[in-house]
Design a protein around this motif. Structure first.
Motif, mmCIF file in Angstrom:
data_model
loop_
_atom_site.group_PDB
_atom_site.id
_atom_site.type_symbol
_atom_site.label_atom_id
_atom_site.label_comp_id
_atom_site.label_asym_id
_atom_site.label_seq_id
_atom_site.Cartn_x
_atom_site.Cartn_y
_atom_site.Cartn_z
ATOM 1 N N LEU A 59 0.802 -1.220 0.000
ATOM 2 C CA LEU A 59 0.000 0.000 0.000
ATOM 3 C C LEU A 59 0.839 1.276 0.000
ATOM 4 O O LEU A 59 0.478 2.269 -0.627
ATOM 5 N N LEU A 60 1.949 1.232 0.710
ATOM 6 C CA LEU A 60 2.710 2.462 0.968
ATOM 7 C C LEU A 60 3.930 2.621 0.079
ATOM 8 O O LEU A 60 4.472 3.727 -0.028
ATOM 9 N N GLY A 61 4.390 1.552 -0.519
ATOM 10 C CA GLY A 61 5.517 1.634 -1.440
ATOM 11 C C GLY A 61 6.755 2.224 -0.799
ATOM 12 O O GLY A 61 7.166 1.829 0.298
ATOM 13 N N GLN A 62 7.357 3.211 -1.497
ATOM 14 C CA GLN A 62 8.615 3.790 -1.053
ATOM 15 C C GLN A 62 8.501 4.560 0.254
ATOM 16 O O GLN A 62 9.509 4.842 0.908
ATOM 17 N N ARG A 63 7.279 4.933 0.624
ATOM 18 C CA ARG A 63 7.109 5.698 1.870
ATOM 19 C C ARG A 63 7.461 4.860 3.104
ATOM 20 O O ARG A 63 7.849 5.412 4.133
ATOM 21 N N LEU A 64 7.286 3.568 3.032
ATOM 22 C CA LEU A 64 7.578 2.697 4.175
ATOM 23 C C LEU A 64 9.052 2.329 4.159
ATOM 24 O O LEU A 64 9.540 1.692 3.218
ATOM 25 N N LEU B 16 21.347 12.821 -1.120
ATOM 26 C CA LEU B 16 20.467 12.621 -2.270
ATOM 27 C C LEU B 16 19.127 13.335 -2.110
ATOM 28 O O LEU B 16 18.075 12.724 -2.283
ATOM 29 N N PRO B 17 19.087 14.627 -1.795
ATOM 30 C CA PRO B 17 17.806 15.296 -1.564
ATOM 31 C C PRO B 17 16.915 15.327 -2.785
ATOM 32 O O PRO B 17 15.696 15.173 -2.700
ATOM 33 N N ALA B 18 17.481 15.529 -3.962
ATOM 34 C CA ALA B 18 16.662 15.622 -5.166
ATOM 35 C C ALA B 18 16.025 14.279 -5.499
ATOM 36 O O ALA B 18 14.858 14.200 -5.891
ATOM 37 N N VAL B 19 16.782 13.193 -5.334
ATOM 38 C CA VAL B 19 16.259 11.860 -5.619
ATOM 39 C C VAL B 19 15.145 11.507 -4.653
ATOM 40 O O VAL B 19 14.112 10.954 -5.032
ATOM 41 N N VAL B 20 15.343 11.838 -3.379
ATOM 42 C CA VAL B 20 14.315 11.566 -2.370
ATOM 43 C C VAL B 20 13.018 12.280 -2.712
ATOM 44 O O VAL B 20 11.928 11.697 -2.671
ATOM 45 N N GLY B 21 13.113 13.566 -3.049
ATOM 46 C CA GLY B 21 11.910 14.321 -3.382
ATOM 47 C C GLY B 21 11.189 13.728 -4.575
ATOM 48 O O GLY B 21 9.971 13.633 -4.590
ATOM 49 N N ALA B 22 11.955 13.294 -5.582
ATOM 50 C CA ALA B 22 11.338 12.724 -6.778
ATOM 51 C C ALA B 22 10.619 11.425 -6.463
ATOM 52 O O ALA B 22 9.517 11.165 -6.964
ATOM 53 N N LEU B 23 11.226 10.577 -5.627
ATOM 54 C CA LEU B 23 10.599 9.308 -5.254
ATOM 55 C C LEU B 23 9.277 9.525 -4.544
ATOM 56 O O LEU B 23 8.264 8.896 -4.853
ATOM 57 N N LEU B 24 9.279 10.434 -3.562
ATOM 58 C CA LEU B 24 8.070 10.648 -2.783
ATOM 59 C C LEU B 24 7.004 11.376 -3.597
ATOM 60 O O LEU B 24 5.815 11.131 -3.431
ATOM 61 N N ASP B 25 7.419 12.260 -4.495
ATOM 62 C CA ASP B 25 6.457 12.918 -5.362
ATOM 63 C C ASP B 25 5.770 11.903 -6.267
ATOM 64 O O ASP B 25 4.565 11.971 -6.520
ATOM 65 N N ALA B 26 6.542 10.913 -6.737
ATOM 66 C CA ALA B 26 5.970 9.866 -7.578
ATOM 67 C C ALA B 26 4.958 9.038 -6.795
ATOM 68 O O ALA B 26 3.903 8.675 -7.277
ATOM 69 N N GLU B 27 5.342 8.727 -5.521
ATOM 70 C CA GLU B 27 4.417 7.958 -4.668
ATOM 71 C C GLU B 27 3.130 8.727 -4.426
ATOM 72 O O GLU B 27 2.047 8.166 -4.436
ATOM 73 N N SER B 28 3.241 10.035 -4.217
ATOM 74 C CA SER B 28 2.056 10.858 -3.984
ATOM 75 C C SER B 28 1.145 10.839 -5.204
ATOM 76 O O SER B 28 -0.072 10.813 -5.109
ATOM 77 N N GLY B 29 1.749 10.818 -6.383
ATOM 78 C CA GLY B 29 0.960 10.786 -7.601
ATOM 79 C C GLY B 29 0.207 9.497 -7.781
ATOM 80 O O GLY B 29 -0.807 9.432 -8.467
ATOM 81 N N GLU B 30 0.703 8.412 -7.130
ATOM 82 C CA GLU B 30 0.038 7.121 -7.228
ATOM 83 C C GLU B 30 -0.961 6.893 -6.118
ATOM 84 O O GLU B 30 -1.523 5.823 -5.983
ATOM 85 N N GLY B 31 -1.148 7.857 -5.260
ATOM 86 C CA GLY B 31 -2.123 7.695 -4.179
ATOM 87 C C GLY B 31 -1.640 8.306 -2.915
ATOM 88 O O GLY B 31 -2.322 9.093 -2.294
ATOM 89 N N GLY B 32 -0.431 7.918 -2.456
ATOM 90 C CA GLY B 32 0.212 8.561 -1.322
ATOM 91 C C GLY B 32 -0.376 8.259 0.030
ATOM 92 O O GLY B 32 0.136 8.681 1.043
ATOM 93 N N ARG B 33 -1.493 7.503 0.102
ATOM 94 C CA ARG B 33 -2.037 7.165 1.415
ATOM 95 C C ARG B 33 -2.633 5.774 1.312
ATOM 96 O O ARG B 33 -3.013 5.305 0.245
#
Length: 257
Positions: free
Chosen positions: A187-192, A239-256
């Motif tokens: 459910l949470l993908g990269q966020r977990l 890796l701040p830019a990579v982290v932001g991109a990963l989480l932004d992608a997760e948010s686009g897929e649902g994010g919760r």
């Protein structure tokens, strides 16, 4: 300076223990670390060998009109803690109102801390909105346990942008916890975070001895987990830019969940 906000998905998930453990682990890697207790319970100091009877802290100093920097404690070389202090319930309410009215307070304090520390870790309260107004943090971690209560809360709690989830007190011998972790991974993908903090009696023993778990029992499973989490944090700094991109992608897929 990198700031980290750590908050529980619900109460009682062990935020103060994890903040102390992570702070010590970062210090062990040669970093300058400050732990800041934003919770009226004032428990973080008990992991740092501060006398139980001592009621000093930044909140106490703020209400008394004093400078708060004098109330920081040195735990180890390059590891410091800023306690909350002892306040009555009425005083806590007054401070909450003051912090809501001055949201820029901790933002400016963060800027002043950047000269002295590489990392500032905030132990955030569960419900006090004003106390949690600490300005933008580089990393935001929500702590949870693999139990039905946290599972239910995950389904009804909006996740903040670029917020990570960390499982504490994980017991791989518990079938329910293993099942929940598998569900959350889907459910949470990269966020977990892959890194969990395992259930370990060394955590409770460390608090009884008033030390971070890495100082009390460096060979314990919990201490090794905290060290792994510290290394993850150090990687994120690079890796701040990579982290932001990963989480932004997760948010686009649902994010919760």
């Amino acid at each position: 300076m990198i700031s980290i906000a750590i908050q529980g998905l619900r109460g009682g998930v062990g935020v103060s223990s994890v903040v102390a453990a992570l702070g010590h682990a970062l210090q062990s890697q040669g970093e300058r670390v400050l732990l800041v207790d934003m919770c009226p319970e004032n428990l973080l100091r008990l992991h740092c060998n501060q006398p139980v009877a001592d009621g000093s802290g930044w909140a106490r100093a703020t209400l008394d009109g004093e400078g708060w920097k004098a109330w920081g404690w040195s735990v180890l070389p390059n590891l410091h803690v800023l306690p909350y202090g002892r306040l009555s319930e009425a005083e806590q309410g007054r401070l909450e109102l003051h912090l809501r009215r001055t949201p820029q307070l901790w933002r400016s304090l963060q800027a002043s801390l950047a000269r002295s520390f590489d990392w500032v870790l905030f132990d955030l309260p569960q419900r006090l909105v004003g106390h949690a107004q600490i300005g933008a943090c580089d990393l935001s971690i929500r702590l949870l346990e693999a139990d039905p209560a946290c599972h239910a809360l995950l389904r009804q709690t909006p996740l903040r942008p670029q917020e990570w989830l960390l499982v504490n007190r994980y017991d791989p011998g518990c079938q329910l916890q293993r099942d929940l972790l598998l569900v959350w991974q889907q459910l949470l993908g990269q966020r977990l975070l892959v890194q969990s903090v395992h259930r370990d009696t060394a955590m409770r023993e460390a608090l009884a001895n008033k030390h971070p778990v890495g100082a009390h029992a460096p060979g314990s499973l919990a201490a090794q987990d905290a060290l792994g989490l510290a290394r993850w944090c150090l990687e994120r700094r690079q890796l701040p830019a990579v982290v932001g991109a990963l989480l932004d992608a997760e948010s686009g897929e649902g994010g919760r969940s």
